[in-house]
Design an enzyme around this catalytic site. Structure first.
Site, PDB file in Angstrom:
ATOM      1  N   HIS A 177      -3.093  34.752 -11.627  1.00 18.54           N
ATOM      2  CA  HIS A 177      -3.800  35.618 -12.581  1.00 18.54           C
ATOM      3  C   HIS A 177      -4.893  36.385 -11.866  1.00 18.54           C
ATOM      4  O   HIS A 177      -5.503  35.881 -10.912  1.00 18.54           O
ATOM      5  CB  HIS A 177      -4.372  34.810 -13.755  1.00 18.54           C
ATOM      6  CG  HIS A 177      -5.483  33.868 -13.413  1.00 18.54           C
ATOM      7  ND1 HIS A 177      -6.806  34.260 -13.364  1.00 18.54           N
ATOM      8  CD2 HIS A 177      -5.495  32.540 -13.122  1.00 18.54           C
ATOM      9  CE1 HIS A 177      -7.567  33.223 -13.063  1.00 18.54           C
ATOM     10  NE2 HIS A 177      -6.805  32.166 -12.901  1.00 18.54           N
TER      11      HIS A 177
ATOM     12  N   GLU B  35      -3.285  28.854  -7.627  1.00 16.94           N
ATOM     13  CA  GLU B  35      -4.592  28.379  -8.079  1.00 16.94           C
ATOM     14  C   GLU B  35      -5.263  27.594  -6.942  1.00 16.94           C
ATOM     15  O   GLU B  35      -4.589  27.053  -6.064  1.00 16.94           O
ATOM     16  CB  GLU B  35      -4.429  27.459  -9.299  1.00 16.94           C
ATOM     17  CG  GLU B  35      -4.130  28.180 -10.604  1.00 16.94           C
ATOM     18  CD  GLU B  35      -5.387  28.684 -11.316  1.00 16.94           C
ATOM     19  OE1 GLU B  35      -6.487  28.617 -10.725  1.00 16.94           O
ATOM     20  OE2 GLU B  35      -5.256  29.149 -12.463  1.00 16.94           O
TER      21      GLU B  35
ATOM     22  N   GLU C 192      -5.403  34.686 -18.210  1.00 18.73           N
ATOM     23  CA  GLU C 192      -5.403  33.226 -18.038  1.00 18.73           C
ATOM     24  C   GLU C 192      -6.717  32.615 -18.493  1.00 18.73           C
ATOM     25  O   GLU C 192      -6.738  31.525 -19.069  1.00 18.73           O
ATOM     26  CB  GLU C 192      -5.137  32.881 -16.568  1.00 18.73           C
ATOM     27  CG  GLU C 192      -4.871  31.402 -16.305  1.00 18.73           C
ATOM     28  CD  GLU C 192      -6.122  30.574 -16.037  1.00 18.73           C
ATOM     29  OE1 GLU C 192      -6.038  29.344 -16.029  1.00 18.73           O
ATOM     30  OE2 GLU C 192      -7.203  31.176 -15.850  1.00 18.73           O
ATOM     31  N   GLU C 193      -7.814  33.325 -18.227  1.00 19.76           N
ATOM     32  CA  GLU C 193      -9.141  32.775 -18.534  1.00 19.76           C
ATOM     33  C   GLU C 193      -9.418  32.704 -20.034  1.00 19.76           C
ATOM     34  O   GLU C 193     -10.428  32.145 -20.451  1.00 19.76           O
ATOM     35  CB  GLU C 193     -10.230  33.588 -17.833  1.00 19.76           C
ATOM     36  CG  GLU C 193     -10.164  33.576 -16.315  1.00 19.76           C
ATOM     37  CD  GLU C 193     -10.492  32.216 -15.710  1.00 19.76           C
ATOM     38  OE1 GLU C 193     -10.747  31.271 -16.478  1.00 19.76           O
ATOM     39  OE2 GLU C 193     -10.491  32.106 -14.469  1.00 19.76           O
TER      40      GLU C 193
ATOM     41  N   ASP D 292      -7.458  38.050 -13.725  1.00 21.08           N
ATOM     42  CA  ASP D 292      -8.691  38.115 -14.518  1.00 21.08           C
ATOM     43  C   ASP D 292      -9.654  37.026 -14.054  1.00 21.08           C
ATOM     44  O   ASP D 292      -9.240  35.976 -13.550  1.00 21.08           O
ATOM     45  CB  ASP D 292      -8.400  37.979 -16.017  1.00 21.08           C
ATOM     46  CG  ASP D 292      -7.732  36.658 -16.398  1.00 21.08           C
ATOM     47  OD1 ASP D 292      -6.795  36.242 -15.683  1.00 21.08           O
ATOM     48  OD2 ASP D 292      -8.126  36.042 -17.400  1.00 21.08           O
TER      49      ASP D 292
ATOM     50  N   ASP E 118     -11.247  31.287  -7.961  1.00 20.16           N
ATOM     51  CA  ASP E 118     -10.408  31.344  -9.167  1.00 20.16           C
ATOM     52  C   ASP E 118     -10.119  32.786  -9.560  1.00 20.16           C
ATOM     53  O   ASP E 118     -10.817  33.362 -10.371  1.00 20.16           O
ATOM     54  CB  ASP E 118     -11.138  30.612 -10.295  1.00 20.16           C
ATOM     55  CG  ASP E 118     -10.293  30.435 -11.540  1.00 20.16           C
ATOM     56  OD1 ASP E 118      -9.062  30.616 -11.461  1.00 20.16           O
ATOM     57  OD2 ASP E 118     -10.873  30.128 -12.593  1.00 20.16           O
TER      58      ASP E 118
END
Length: 436
Positions: free
Chosen positions: A111, A200, A176-177, A113, A142
């Protein structure tokens, strides 16, 4: 010099280029708009366009599209579905290399974001500054470090003069967040592979599972009354302290956690599932007993506990039944039954460590001088949907996950380079390569 040595040499000789690419990702502040106090334009599209430009130069077949919530209604009650969520200007991206080749395929997934920067940074959170071998910036852990590593691994193979014998799909998703709807949409869009690396942060360990996460709010009713005055029995209209009733429930939660510490463990997780209290909200005035109280909690669950919709319904029922049983033993609570308001159900998944792809990844990691350790993740990642459709998936990436979302978030530059090597080695062994 064999194939692998040529690829590794390219990585060694282009470390500055790899780190510069990560800096460029950090410098586009792709903050998920869920974190904005007022709706505003997201930079997620800007970042996806930047990534698309790089991948296009490498010869990928690229598709960029905006998720549409109404097209995902069939997933209601399942992970990642949020009705009415707006993805205008917030696209997903898929770039396919080696399209049509017959070898085993691989999805490199992540991801783009990030959460908002927040306060107490000592450096610019969107500069990507390197200090003492560590790159600082929002998203270095992240998970832009992982996204940079997976893209540069593909570039390393192609720039070394090879072509793929099996397809590699680079997938970068949004949201995702704020719940994972981007990953759900990516899988709904039809992308599949024989295996997946979700990049990740794992501190360079192989993580073939992640836990599910439930957020809930227990609402407890009381009856206000003057805190300094004698009170009649509650059955005669006297005050009932909601804080005292909350303490009663908290004591029973402690006992439940003792049971969970024995019953809800996993050999690849260092800590058991627990019901952690994150917030206590109660009371109105210093002179009044609390009229109501709220216990906000975070409860984890294991892949083996998923319900028929592949989320945490079984554990929700377990906690609801627990609360009812505890409340039945208290006369006031029996008459004024507390309720749980469910806030988040972030799904989980697991790939068997004996799967050939997991073992390929372990061997790739050992080949670049790392231990090849297998360890589960205690937090949610987007691996659920790939696993749900039959794609064996691991989490692997640079950076310490405990530093995600922190002020002065950083990733060691050396870990990013190692991650590029591991992913490139896995592509060589899993998909296989040949002279271009």
């Amino acid at each position: 010099m064999n194939q692998e040595q040529r690829v590794m040499e390219w990585i060694e000789n282009h470390q500055d280029e790899i780190i510069q690419f990560l800096q460029q990702l950090i410098q586009i502040p792709s903050v998920n708009p869920w974190f904005f106090e007022e709706p505003g334009p997201s930079k997620e599209k800007d970042l996806q366009q930047f990534i698309a430009g790089k991948l296009e130069k490498l010869g990928a077949d690229i598709e960029v599209w905006e998720p549409v919530a109404d097209e995902l209604k069939q997933y209601e009650g399942m992970a990642g579905y949020y009705p009415g969520r707006d993805f205008t200007g917030r696209p997903n991206l898929a770039a396919t290399f080696g399209k049509g080749t017959e070898g085993k395929s691989l999805l490199l997934f992540g991801h783009i974001d990030v959460v908002m920067a927040g306060s107490k940074w000592t450096v610019d959170p969107f500069e990507g500054k390197v200090i003492d071998g560590k790159m600082y910036g929002r998203g270095t852990v992240d998970m832009k470090g992982g996204v940079a590593a997976m893209i540069m691994a593909v570039e390393a193979i192609l720039r070394s003069g090879f072509k793929l014998k099996g397809p590699v799909v680079v997938g970068t998703v949004v949201d995702e967040e704020a719940g994972g709807m981007g990953a759900l949409d990516f899988i709904h869009h039809g992308y599949r592979a024989d295996a997946c690396i979700l990049t990740e942060p794992t501190s360079l360990t192989i993580a073939p599972l992640c836990r599910g996460i439930l957020w809930g709010k227990i609402k407890i009713q009381g009856r206000s009354g003057h805190i300094e005055m004698p009170q009649a029995d509650w059955q005669d209209g006297g005050a009932v302290d909601a804080i005292k009733k909350a303490r009663y429930i908290l004591e029973h939660l402690d006992r439940l956690n003792e049971q969970w510490a024995v019953n809800k463990t996993h050999p690849y997780l260092s800590i058991p599932c627990q019901v952690h209290v994150a917030q206590l909200n109660a009371g109105e005035y210093p002179t009044s007993f609390a009229n109501e109280a709220e216990i906000v909690f975070n409860a984890q669950y294991l892949p083996s506990e998923r319900d028929e919709k592949l989320v945490g319904g079984n554990v929700k029922k377990e906690l609801t039944d627990f609360l009812r049983e505890v409340s039945e033993a208290d006369p006031w609570l029996r008459e004024n039954m507390p309720e749980i308001e469910w806030l988040v159900d972030a799904d989980c998944a697991e790939t068997d460590v004996s799967h050939p792809f997991v073992q390929t990844c372990v061997q790739s990691l050992k080949a670049i001088g790392e231990e090849g350790k297998i360890e589960g993740l205690g937090f949610h990642t987007d691996m659920g949907w790939p696993v749900n459709v039959g794609i064996p998936t691991i989490n692997f990436g640079p950076g310490d996950p405990s530093l995600a979302h922190h002020s002065d978030e950083f990733t060691p530059v050396a870990e990013v380079i190692q991650a590029v090597k591991m992913i490139a080695k896995t592509i060589v062994d899993w998909c296989e390569i040949e002279e271009a």
